[in-house]
Design a protein around this motif. Sequence first.
Motif, PDB file in Angstrom:
ATOM      1  N   PRO A   1       0.818  -1.223   0.000  1.00  0.00           N
ATOM      2  CA  PRO A   1       0.000   0.000   0.000  1.00  0.00           C
ATOM      3  C   PRO A   1       0.854   1.276   0.000  1.00  0.00           C
ATOM      4  CG  PRO A   1      -0.799  -1.555   1.650  1.00  0.00           C
ATOM      5  CD  PRO A   1       0.475  -2.119   1.111  1.00  0.00           C
ATOM      6  N   LEU A   2       2.004   1.214   0.686  1.00  0.00           N
ATOM      7  CA  LEU A   2       2.866   2.411   0.736  1.00  0.00           C
ATOM      8  C   LEU A   2       3.542   2.637  -0.621  1.00  0.00           C
ATOM      9  CD1 LEU A   2       4.603   1.908   4.219  1.00  0.00           C
ATOM     10  CD2 LEU A   2       2.478   3.093   3.672  1.00  0.00           C
ATOM     11  N   ILE A   3       3.911   1.560  -1.263  1.00  0.00           N
ATOM     12  CA  ILE A   3       4.563   1.705  -2.573  1.00  0.00           C
ATOM     13  C   ILE A   3       3.529   2.181  -3.602  1.00  0.00           C
ATOM     14  CG2 ILE A   3       5.951   0.556  -4.344  1.00  0.00           C
ATOM     15  CD1 ILE A   3       6.689  -1.511  -2.186  1.00  0.00           C
ATOM     16  N   GLU A   4       2.332   1.650  -3.482  1.00  0.00           N
ATOM     17  CA  GLU A   4       1.282   2.052  -4.435  1.00  0.00           C
ATOM     18  C   GLU A   4       1.025   3.557  -4.386  1.00  0.00           C
ATOM     19  OE1 GLU A   4      -1.129  -2.164  -4.824  1.00  0.00           O
ATOM     20  OE2 GLU A   4      -1.589  -0.790  -3.194  1.00  0.00           O
ATOM     21  N   LYS A   5       1.224   4.144  -3.202  1.00  0.00           N
ATOM     22  CA  LYS A   5       1.022   5.596  -3.090  1.00  0.00           C
ATOM     23  C   LYS A   5       2.076   6.374  -3.896  1.00  0.00           C
ATOM     24  CE  LYS A   5      -1.447   5.893   1.215  1.00  0.00           C
ATOM     25  NZ  LYS A   5      -1.298   5.831   2.631  1.00  0.00           N
ATOM     26  N   LEU A   6       3.191   5.731  -4.179  1.00  0.00           N
ATOM     27  CA  LEU A   6       4.244   6.414  -4.945  1.00  0.00           C
ATOM     28  C   LEU A   6       4.001   6.319  -6.454  1.00  0.00           C
ATOM     29  CD1 LEU A   6       7.334   5.155  -2.895  1.00  0.00           C
ATOM     30  CD2 LEU A   6       6.189   7.357  -2.713  1.00  0.00           C
ATOM     31  N   VAL A   7       3.114   5.406  -6.828  1.00  0.00           N
ATOM     32  CA  VAL A   7       2.774   5.280  -8.252  1.00  0.00           C
ATOM     33  C   VAL A   7       2.048   6.550  -8.680  1.00  0.00           C
ATOM     34  CG1 VAL A   7       1.357   4.011  -9.907  1.00  0.00           C
ATOM     35  CG2 VAL A   7       2.679   2.764  -8.189  1.00  0.00           C
ATOM     36  N   GLY A   8       2.469   7.102  -9.807  1.00  0.00           N
ATOM     37  CA  GLY A   8       1.847   8.344 -10.283  1.00  0.00           C
ATOM     38  C   GLY A   8       2.577   9.578  -9.772  1.00  0.00           C
ATOM     39  N   ASN A   9       3.666   9.374  -9.030  1.00  0.00           N
ATOM     40  CA  ASN A   9       4.439  10.521  -8.532  1.00  0.00           C
ATOM     41  C   ASN A   9       4.919  11.382  -9.705  1.00  0.00           C
ATOM     42  OD1 ASN A   9       7.010  11.947  -7.521  1.00  0.00           O
ATOM     43  ND2 ASN A   9       6.096  11.108  -5.668  1.00  0.00           N
TER      44      ASN A   9
END
Length: 656
Positions: A289-297
């Motif tokens: 979930p934490l890595i997914e938040k970086l997707v689209g950075n």
Amino acid sequence: MQSNIRDAAINLGNIDARPVTGHPFKVWHDRLMSGDLGKWLSIEHDPAKLSGWPLDEITIWVAVAPTPPIADWPDGCGEIGSFYMCSKQRKERRVAWEKAVVDLGYEIKRGVTLPERAAAIRAGLGVHGLNGLMITPDDGSFVDITVLMVHAAPPPDARGFEYDLSPGCGNCGDCIKACPTGAISENGVDTQKCLRNFMNAQQFMPEEYYSKMGRRILGCETCQIVCPKNAALKREQPPAEMTEYMKLENLLTEPDIESIAKYIALDENQTKMQAAFAAANTGRKNLLPLIEKLVGNENKTLDKIARWAVDYLREVRFINGVYYDEYIFSILKREYKMNYINPSAKPKLIIVAGMSGTGKSTTAQNISYQYRMNGIEHEWYHEEMEEHPIRWANGGEFTVGDLNTEDGIKLNIADIYTRWKTLIEYIKSKNNILVMDGCFDQNIIRYFYPGNYPNEKIIEFYDGLLEILQSANLHLIHLYTPDVAANYKKAFKVRGKKWEHIITDGKKDYDFADMIKYQELALKITGRYSGNKLCIDTSGDDWETYMKEICRFLDLQYYDKQYLFVANPEKYTGYFEYKDDKITESVNIICEDGELFCNPDWFTHIKMNEIGENKFELSAFPMIFEYQFIDNDVYITVSGNYDWGIVGKTLKRINK
Ligand code: SF4
Ligand code: SF4
């Protein structure tokens, strides 16, 4: 004489400081420019041009200070190399030295880039290592070099010769083997392949290196850690507060860049990129979930790496040098995925599992050899050794209850758990490493299948057992072969008819169906283990590659197993016998194609490898045969720990 410059360096914690002349660093420069990187670089290598001072008015001072290697970072953390952990201290020491030298009345040139290692080697502080680092006599390559350009005539002892480019390290080649990207060759380091060079330039990193990045945040020390020149160095623990800052969940969300800066300045986005690699490479699915938040950075490289890490974690296919081929992966993918692997944690218990004939005992014997060569205390328990604490002690395993009843099996399971717990207490009390082969998944075929115990309950039993074994930091090595029938047929040839009969129950049309089911179930069980595990398909018989993989997994340096050449094998052959009032024990030794084999009646062809004069180790068996030639008689004294009557006895040759 400038000795006060040296004194100032030593007072600041350097272990040595020496002057060299300001001659151009031509060898270093030409070497750098000859590589692919050269076409992108424009570097001045002449100190006179850099400073504007004439050659005879330049002294270059070189100081070295140790940067002790750091012991393993705890699980769940990113890693920073020892050299970088000293960054702040290094900078402060440099500034303080510059100030001290200026205070002594010297003019110095700040802000010029000089080749530190080349200058230090010119100063005679160390030799050039094949891994591209300078190796000092006392601190190996774990040193920090500071170079200062001073406007003063060089003292008479200042060395001015260019250093020899050929490695002076011994050239053992261990760094070549260990480098994850193959950056090191006999010609030195190809900096365009070195992971370190991508840690501040991830946008240029080839995608094939993503999975090789491990959990490095800054610095790669692999080629230093394996180097024998660093073997004697004492490793230090990372500072406790840093292990908190370096937890991957922190680095992926809000890295505490300010606190980390007490040791090293990190860029936030680059830290997150490295943390995403680290999470993926250590199988940290819970961080998805934490890595997914970086997707689209908005940082395109961070976005790309985060996407890769998400895909990688969802697939879990190839982790830290541990490979799963399509066969095992297809089995595991169905129900249970491998979910966490961390090869760097130190084992207490190593179990080599797998069905018969996959090479368990040979592998366990070789692991024992590797531990011995690495100078690490350990024991090897062959599954057939006398008084085996799991198999034979206290009446033997699976003997306290009826195998055909639920209650009986429960009693056996409780007994097995107790046996393992007792063994783990023993391991912990001795602080030893224990290597075992067998005694693990064999329970399936020996006891659970004959008692028709259902698969889900077998899995439940192993889940419980693995939880117990994990407390000893079990490193589970599972050997398997996709073609089960071929594996057994090969083993029948080596082990003989008696052994074949045990497996097939004498059936000529035996179809190996049970064995296939057994292996599949055993692999699933391994797949459920959340600790350290390594699965290897041994059907290719590429034992050197497997052992290297295992050594990487166990964090051991690999040593080739060398045996002596048996010049006259025939002199060791014959029929040997021990006889007293009650027993007769015998063994037949034969020679085939110049190789010696021991042929007991229960097994054919146990290879004998000469490990000392007239002394042989039995391949895959924990036994030593020592020959004595007295007058015209020949004797073998057998030592070791194996459940065979000849152990501990001396047998005499009866006939050739
Ligand atoms: S630092 Fe790492 S990647 Fe670079 S040469 Fe050494 S082992 Fe290879
Ligand atoms: S590992 Fe061996 S070859 Fe590499 S630098 Fe060290 S001594 Fe030299």
